[in-house]
Design a protein around this motif. Structure first.
Motif, short mmCIF file in Angstrom:
data_model
loop_
_atom_site.label_atom_id
_atom_site.label_comp_id
_atom_site.label_asym_id
_atom_site.label_seq_id
_atom_site.Cartn_x
_atom_site.Cartn_y
_atom_site.Cartn_z
N PRO A 85 22.54 8.54 23.87
CA PRO A 85 23.42 7.95 22.99
C PRO A 85 24.32 6.74 23.19
O PRO A 85 25.12 6.99 24.03
CB PRO A 85 24.24 9.14 22.31
CG PRO A 85 23.00 10.14 22.80
CD PRO A 85 22.59 9.71 24.00
N GLY A 92 17.93 3.78 17.15
CA GLY A 92 18.21 5.38 16.38
C GLY A 92 17.31 6.00 16.68
O GLY A 92 16.07 5.71 17.04
N VAL A 100 21.73 6.21 16.19
CA VAL A 100 22.63 6.51 17.33
C VAL A 100 23.64 5.17 17.25
O VAL A 100 23.21 4.01 17.77
CB VAL A 100 22.03 6.86 18.54
CG1 VAL A 100 23.26 7.04 19.50
CG2 VAL A 100 21.31 8.14 18.45
N ALA A 104 28.96 7.36 19.91
CA ALA A 104 28.48 8.59 19.50
C ALA A 104 29.07 9.79 20.65
O ALA A 104 29.06 9.36 21.62
CB ALA A 104 26.65 8.79 19.48
N ASP A 105 29.22 10.76 20.18
CA ASP A 105 29.97 11.81 21.09
C ASP A 105 29.23 13.27 20.49
O ASP A 105 29.78 13.58 19.77
CB ASP A 105 31.38 11.97 21.08
CG ASP A 105 31.76 12.97 22.13
OD1 ASP A 105 31.01 13.42 22.90
OD2 ASP A 105 33.05 13.22 22.12
N LEU A 106 28.19 13.69 21.69
CA LEU A 106 27.53 14.73 21.04
C LEU A 106 28.17 15.94 21.80
O LEU A 106 27.26 17.19 21.87
CB LEU A 106 26.03 14.60 21.45
CG LEU A 106 25.40 13.59 20.67
CD1 LEU A 106 24.05 13.48 20.80
CD2 LEU A 106 25.57 13.67 19.14
N MET A 207 19.17 16.43 20.74
CA MET A 207 20.29 15.45 20.94
C MET A 207 20.33 14.54 19.85
O MET A 207 21.11 14.18 18.94
CB MET A 207 20.41 14.91 22.18
CG MET A 207 21.33 13.88 22.32
SD MET A 207 21.54 13.29 24.10
CE MET A 207 19.86 12.40 24.04
N TRP A 208 19.14 13.86 19.49
CA TRP A 208 18.82 12.97 18.44
C TRP A 208 18.76 13.31 17.34
O TRP A 208 19.38 12.85 15.94
CB TRP A 208 17.44 12.11 18.63
CG TRP A 208 17.42 11.21 19.91
CD1 TRP A 208 17.23 11.38 21.09
CD2 TRP A 208 18.19 10.05 19.93
NE1 TRP A 208 17.35 10.55 22.17
CE2 TRP A 208 17.93 9.41 21.11
CE3 TRP A 208 18.69 9.23 19.03
CZ2 TRP A 208 18.24 8.22 21.74
CZ3 TRP A 208 19.18 7.97 19.39
CH2 TRP A 208 19.04 7.55 20.75
N THR A 210 20.59 16.07 16.12
CA THR A 210 21.83 16.03 15.73
C THR A 210 22.50 14.81 15.39
O THR A 210 23.31 14.71 14.50
CB THR A 210 22.78 16.80 16.81
OG1 THR A 210 22.25 18.13 17.38
CG2 THR A 210 24.39 17.02 16.53
N GLU A 211 22.27 13.72 16.09
CA GLU A 211 22.83 12.34 15.81
C GLU A 211 22.27 11.86 14.34
O GLU A 211 23.15 11.31 13.70
CB GLU A 211 22.54 11.24 16.73
CG GLU A 211 23.15 10.15 16.67
CD GLU A 211 24.84 10.18 16.92
OE1 GLU A 211 25.27 9.12 16.27
OE2 GLU A 211 25.40 11.18 17.52
#
Length: 560
Positions: A85, A92, A100, A104-106, A207-208, A210-211
């Motif tokens: 990210p 994206g 993304v 971004a901060d996951l 991870m993606w 969630t983004e």
């Protein structure tokens, strides 16, 4: 899997070449410079098998030399982690609005840690870079599917992929096409009609997801899909596809648990239905703790009435019974009986009588169990003969007659019940009928017949992966073998039985009448071969791989 050698050894290069040909049978390392470029790719990827597979899968869009150059460029760029990210040049998650952004901060996921030089070795950062590069090579819809597949914890087929992932730009047909694209990229692995994704790739996709802001919607679709599976399994479990449904429930255990956790948080009624529908499968096939835990949590969370709650009480009672918590089993048997009487529910009445009857059998009250089962079977003659609850209630009658010493009546009832199970393709009840026929024959002094029935029971329980039933059957088979005078063989089977009891998670079980028989036959076995030889054979059976030990026990002539 550890990294493959890359300096002076052909392993990594061979893997690259093999994956290249798997992607395109016409491909090879024949062009000038190809082999040297492939060696450089493997060196850059530090021999990590997954990274090499991902790189080889992307070769269709580049020559080997171009691929080596691109990978070299990515790895040489200071401070760059491709596909992370906010990384420069990464698109994206699906190439769609909402991709993304740089800020971004996951949180701290395992993949974020892979980029931290103070925490992980360099080869893990290499793997993350390779995954990110593979992600860039995917089409926008392939990236979206990658993300949406991540709620799946176990192997899946194309139908499940469509149920869990279709929506918006990913139509069912697009899911099929994108799935084949991910297989070609080695992001998803295929085995026949089944697919799977490695945990590291799943976490990258999550991870993606969630983004994109799709995590909740994806979990909703996942839970709905597996609630549907639970409904179909519950409807089909007494039919000719019973074994297939048991295997599906067993194979998707992690997905069913994940779906239940989501439903408990967001849809309590759905959680009650699901826990009630899969609970008996779990209780019978080695997941007693989960069956009881989820049933209790769903009961505690939900409304105080309704059919889903009644089924949950029955599951909780059965699980408690199999864990020898007879007080709880008796409590829920009484609750289920009262509810069934109030609702005039014949199926529910048969189920409640099965639970209460088994509790009475296990607490030394066979006459009460026989009376109640006979009365309820007469009251519910309108229920089909192949109904699961009816078959189980008849099984209580067989157990009770055996416990009362009415062996001729018990054998006749068991034989008739076995025929009914055979006609309907029902294995679970039938295997317990075989167990009773084995016990009856042993009590009648016919150990050869007892061993044959015990092996039939074990074969059925093995088909269902019912570890609890296998443990019971091995104890009875060992007793039959001991009664034949084969002390060492009996000791080995006893040892295998103990290994299965350890797998189940609690000590030996069985109806009260089995205990004295088991003890007497064990003494016979020790007397036949001596304590030392008995102990050696017992320890061999106990240390065998469980499947190996069971296979040995199922052979008529047990080899030592």
């Amino acid at each position: 899997m550890p990294p493959l050698p890359v300096d002076g050894a052909p392993d990594a290069l061979q893997l690259f070449a093999d994956r290249l040909r798997a992607t395109d049978p016409r491909a090879g390392l024949d062009a000038p410079g190809d082999e040297a470029a492939a060696v450089e790719i493997c060196r850059r990827l530090e021999g990590i098998p997954l990274a090499i597979e991902l790189a080889a899968a992307g070769i269709g869009r580049h020559s080997v030399a171009q691929l080596a150059t691109r990978i070299g460029t990515r790895f040489d760029a200071p401070g760059l982690t491709v596909g992370a990210p906010g990384a420069h040049g990464s698109s994206g998650a699906a190439g769609l609005p909402g991709g993304v952004g740089a800020a971004a901060d996951l949180g701290t996921s395992r993949l974020d840690l892979l980029a931290d030089e103070t925490v992980w070795p360099r080869r893990h950062r290499t793997l993350r870079t390779a995954i990110g590069w593979s992600h860039e090579l995917c089409t926008p819809l392939e990236r979206l599917l990658w993300a949406r597949l991540t709620p799946l914890r176990t192997d899946f087929d194309a139908e499940v992929a469509r149920e869990v992932c279709a929506g918006g730009p990913l139509t069912p047909d697009e899911v099929d096409r994108a799935l084949q694209g991910l297989v070609a990229q080695s992001v998803v692995q295929r085995d026949g009609d089944r697919y799977r994704m490695l945990d590291t790739l799943r976490e990258y996709g999550r991870m993606w997801l969630t983004e994109l802001g799709e995590a909740r919607a994806a979990a909703d679709r996942h839970a709905h899909s597996f609630l549907g599976l639970a409904r179909r399994a519950h409807e089909g479990w007494t039919g000719p596809d019973q074994v297939s449904w048991y295997h599906k429930v067993s194979d998707t255990h992690l997905d069913l648990c994940a779906a239940l956790e989501h439903l408990l948080a967001h849809d309590v009624e759905g959680a009650q239905e699901m826990a009630g529908r899969v609970g008996f499968f779990w209780a019978c096939c080695g997941h007693l703790s989960e069956a009881r835990n989820y049933a209790q949590r769903a009961l505690d969370a939900g409304p105080v009435e309704g059919p889903h709650r009644t089924r949950l009480q029955w599951v909780l009672g059965v699980a408690a019974l199999l864990q020898s918590d007879f007080t709880t089993a008796e409590k829920y048997g009484a609750l289920c009986t009262a509810t069934a009487l109030y609702d005039r529910d014949d199926e529910g009445m048969l189920g409640a009588t099965y639970l209460s009857g088994l509790t009475q059998l296990m607490t030394g009250q066979p006459a009460a169990a026989l009376e109640a089962a006979g009365r309820v079977l007469r009251m519910t003659e309108g229920v089909p003969v192949d109904s699961g609850h009816r078959l189980r209630c008849r099984l209580v009658t067989v157990f009770a007659l055996t416990a009362l010493g009415r062996l001729a009546e018990s054998e006749a009832a068991a034989t008739a019940l076995r025929r009914a199970c055979e006609r309907g393709g029902e294995f679970w009840t039938r295997s317990y009928v075989d167990y009773q026929l084995a016990l009856i024959a042993l009590l009648q002094g016919r150990p050869d017949a007892s061993a044959a029935h015990a092996r039939a029971m074990l074969a059925g329980k093995h088909r269902l992966r019912d570890s609890f039933g296998i443990a019971l059957g091995l104890d009875l088979l060992a007793a039959a073998i001991a009664a034949q005078g084969a002390g060492a063989q009996a000791a080995r089977v006893y040892g295998t039985g103990h290994a299965y009891w350890r797998m189940v998670g609690h000590p030996q079980r069985g109806t009260p009448e089995l205990g004295p028989v088991r003890e007497r036959c064990e003494l016979q076995a020790r007397a036949a071969v001596g304590d030392e030889a008995y102990q050696r054979a017992f320890e061999r059976g106990q240390s065998d791989n469980a499947e190996v030990g069971l296979a040995a026990a199922l052979r008529t002539e047990l080899q030592l």
